[in-house]
Design an enzyme around this catalytic site. Structure first.
Site, mmCIF file in Angstrom:
data_model
loop_
_atom_site.group_PDB
_atom_site.id
_atom_site.type_symbol
_atom_site.label_atom_id
_atom_site.label_comp_id
_atom_site.label_asym_id
_atom_site.label_seq_id
_atom_site.Cartn_x
_atom_site.Cartn_y
_atom_site.Cartn_z
ATOM 1 N N PHE A 142 47.375 39.694 37.255
ATOM 2 C CA PHE A 142 46.624 38.983 36.316
ATOM 3 C C PHE A 142 46.318 39.861 34.908
ATOM 4 C CE2 PHE A 142 43.198 37.020 34.074
ATOM 5 C CZ PHE A 142 43.482 35.953 33.768
ATOM 6 N N ASP A 227 47.094 48.372 33.565
ATOM 7 C CA ASP A 227 46.054 47.515 33.011
ATOM 8 C C ASP A 227 44.857 48.062 34.005
ATOM 9 O OD1 ASP A 227 44.060 45.290 32.841
ATOM 10 O OD2 ASP A 227 45.589 43.735 32.733
ATOM 11 N N LYS A 256 36.430 44.454 29.771
ATOM 12 C CA LYS A 256 35.112 44.213 30.660
ATOM 13 C C LYS A 256 34.046 45.183 30.726
ATOM 14 C CE LYS A 256 37.737 41.537 34.198
ATOM 15 N NZ LYS A 256 36.939 40.235 34.275
#
Ligand code: PLP
Length: 403
Positions: A142, A227, A256
């Site tokens: 993702f 990532d 985040k």
């Protein structure tokens, strides 16, 4: 404008005016402090989601508030037409604590990944020719919802109906070196992956896998894009997850937790790779503005304080140990996965009823891939909170007849 609707009214108003993109829990959160949040009716919850691994320092952190107040009274935003001192200071802190020499700031994880894709392609085509554009990605990965990141995401359910996607992405199973080798040809400019697949169900690869992928990239003159949007910034007990796997990437993306809830993304790279971007190659109007980078610098400074990461590791081990003990008791628990405070509990059936039961008992948890309970509490969580959740989970398993 209405400000004090009841929770039901808020939910009804939301249905009327917000696009139907989220399956939201019918809960209206209103206030937070440390690892606790309260809904509009004053009911308290222990937060084991941290806004999906975002509020790493918990809610209402005094140092974050102090910086926010100080910087917001000075200046928020000037654009990247001018120099931004807090942005420079944040880049200095990130580069001095990572493999990277250069940083670029944007506003989210997906946007950081867009930048990574562009940087890798620019680097590959400038150095090796116009065909060097293929990016090998992982199944079950993702990377975000914008079209570039979505094209690199190896899950059909997120892509359905949005084609044509970007060409030049090929997919192989995660943690499978033979498949990676088979997919590789002379057009590959990069391999793009998460060190631990978060959204994909908290999947930790074999210890040598990532290091070997990096070796292959080195041998074949391709870049490794990592990532760390979910795994970065202390979540796994080290500042970046890759530190625990003995290698460094060429490009890394973050978002985040970086500003504890203010929107920010970061693209980091070695000097050699970053040189592929020249003025005009990439930009973001809001990217790295005064306010968000001042806050991010404070967040990172707190995470880097002596003892902080060691405590995350200790608390992660404790939490995992308690979940493993729970697994011994309940056969419905198939596996406990994860590192630090990024933990997953794989069930033999849907996780939704347990998420709902936890909510009713005052705990916010999350479920991914339908059957994996995901725990991403603030990194400041304590034993008492972990004990309270695990005890409740045990009781719920018994009540739901999952013993
Ligand atoms: C590994 C990873 N990359 C990228 C993203 C996308 O980040 P954002 O939602 O900030 O665009 C996420 C979000 O969950 C993620 O977990």
């Amino acid at each position: 404008m209405k400000h004090s609707s009841s929770p039901m009214e808020v939910i009804k108003r939301a249905e009327k005016v917000l696009m139907n993109t989220y399956t939201r829990t019918p809960l209206v959160l209103d206030r937070g402090q440390g690892c606790q949040v309260w809904d509009k009716e004053g009911k308290a919850y222990l937060d084991f989601t941290a806004g999906i691994a975002v509020t790493a320092l918990g809610h209402h952190h005094p140092r974050v508030l102090e910086t926010l107040k100080f910087q917001s009274e000075k200046i928020f935003h000037t654009s990247n037409l001018y120099h931004i001192e807090p942005q420079v200071a944040l880049a200095e802190l990130l580069t001095s604590h990572s493999f990277a020499d250069k940083a670029f700031f944007c506003n989210s994880g997906t946007e950081a990944n867009e930048g990574a894709i562009k940087l890798a392609r620019r680097f590959g085509t400038e150095r090796f020719g116009p065909d060097r554009t293929t990016i090998i990605c992982m199944k079950n990965s993702f990377h975000g919802r914008t079209l570039g990141s979505l094209s690199a995401t190896g899950q059909d359910k997120f892509q359905k109906g949005f084609g044509p996607l970007l060409p030049g992405f090929v997919f192989v199973p995660f943690d499978d070196l033979a498949a990676l080798d088979q997919a590789w040809d002379e057009t590959v400019c990069a391999v793009f992956l998460e060190p631990i697949q978060g959204e994909g169900g908290i999947r930790v690869p074999a210890q040598d896998y990532l290091k070997t992928v990096k070796q292959r990239c080195g041998e074949r003159q391709a870049l490794l894009i990592l990532d760390e949007v979910q795994t970065g910034l202390g979540r796994t007990g080290s500042l970046f997850a890759h530190e625990q796997f003995g290698f460094t990437p060429d490009i890394m993306t973050l978002a985040k937790a970086l500003a504890n809830g203010l929107p920010i993304g970061a693209l980091l790279a070695t000097d050699e790779v970053a040189r592929a971007f020249q003025p005009g190659a990439h930009a973001a109007t809001f990217g790295g503005n005064h306010l968000v980078t001042a806050v991010a610098r404070t967040v990172l400074s707190v995470i880097l304080e002596e003892g902080f990461l060691a405590r995350v590791q200790k608390m992660g081990d404790y939490f995992k140990g308690r979940l493993v003990a729970l697994k011994e008791e309940f056969p419905a628990i198939l596996e406990i996965r994860g590192l630090g405070l990024l933990l997953g509990l794989a069930l033999d059936g849907p996780g939704k009823p347990l998420v709902q039961a936890c909510l009713e008992n005052g705990f916010l948890i999350n479920c991914t891939q339908d059957t994996v309970l995901r725990f991403t509490p603030p990194l400041i969580i304590d034993r008492e909170a972990v004990d309270a959740l695990v005890t409740t989970l045990g009781r719920l398993f018994k009540e739901m007849g999952k013993a």
